[in-house]
Design a protein around this motif. Structure first.
Motif, PDB file in Angstrom:
ATOM      1  N   TYR A  35       8.397 -13.464   1.525  1.00 30.05           N
ATOM      2  CA  TYR A  35       7.125 -14.123   1.227  1.00 30.05           C
ATOM      3  C   TYR A  35       5.953 -13.360   1.830  1.00 30.05           C
ATOM      4  O   TYR A  35       4.882 -13.302   1.232  1.00 30.05           O
ATOM      5  N   TYR A  39       2.966 -12.201  -0.625  1.00 28.28           N
ATOM      6  CA  TYR A  39       1.589 -12.665  -0.474  1.00 28.28           C
ATOM      7  C   TYR A  39       0.639 -11.565  -0.029  1.00 28.28           C
ATOM      8  O   TYR A  39      -0.552 -11.616  -0.342  1.00 28.28           O
ATOM      9  N   CYS A  59       6.889 -20.691   1.536  1.00 26.75           N
ATOM     10  CA  CYS A  59       5.793 -20.647   0.557  1.00 26.75           C
ATOM     11  C   CYS A  59       4.446 -20.863   1.238  1.00 26.75           C
ATOM     12  O   CYS A  59       3.437 -20.293   0.834  1.00 26.75           O
TER      13      CYS A  59
END
Length: 147
Positions: A35, A39, A59
């Motif tokens: 993640y 991101y 998340c």
């Protein structure tokens, strides 16, 4: 003739938008490092993020990696937070809490998220969920209609 095909192909590429919105609708998390990479790529591309459903666990790193002004929430949005863990298969199968992993997660969260987590008793193995309303809006702004 080949030259014309190349020129047409290049023209088509230049007419494609430089970025698109990332819409999160049902993300239950996963490996933290994956993640972080995802991101950071989103941040570097300039993409906007629309949280339009479940954004749980890893998340939620989006909140600390993508700029605040590039993220918004819809009325369907929810965020879920819990302490970090590793999956253990031997000698017993299960989840093993990770204090260092939890510290790492917390280091990414902006102040409003940290405040909410603290008010809820800190991160624990049990998922703590914030849904549409004042608590969520203190963390992220509702999406404008043009998003």
């Amino acid at each position: 003739m080949r030259f014309v095909g190349v020129v047409v192909g290049l023209l088509c590429l230049t007419s494609v938008p430089a970025f698109a919105d990332l819409r999160i609708t049902r993300d239950h998390g996963g490996e933290v490092e994956k993640y972080k990479v995802k991101y950071k790529r989103v941040r570097d591309s300039g993409e906007r993020v629309i949280i339009d459903g479940i954004c749980n666990s890893a998340c939620t790193l989006v909140l600390g990696i993508v700029p605040h002004n590039k993220i918004c929430v819809t009325p369907r949005a929810s965020l879920g937070f819990h302490e970090a863990y590793t999956v253990q298969n031997w000698p017993f199968k299960g989840k093993l809490a990770s204090a260092s992993g939890t510290r790492d997660l917390m280091s990414y969260y902006p102040e409003p998220v940290l405040d909410w987590i603290e008010r809820k008793g800190g991160l624990t193995p049990k998922m703590k969920i914030v849904k549409n309303g004042p608590d969520l809006w203190a963390m992220l702004l509702p999406c404008p209609e043009e998003w």
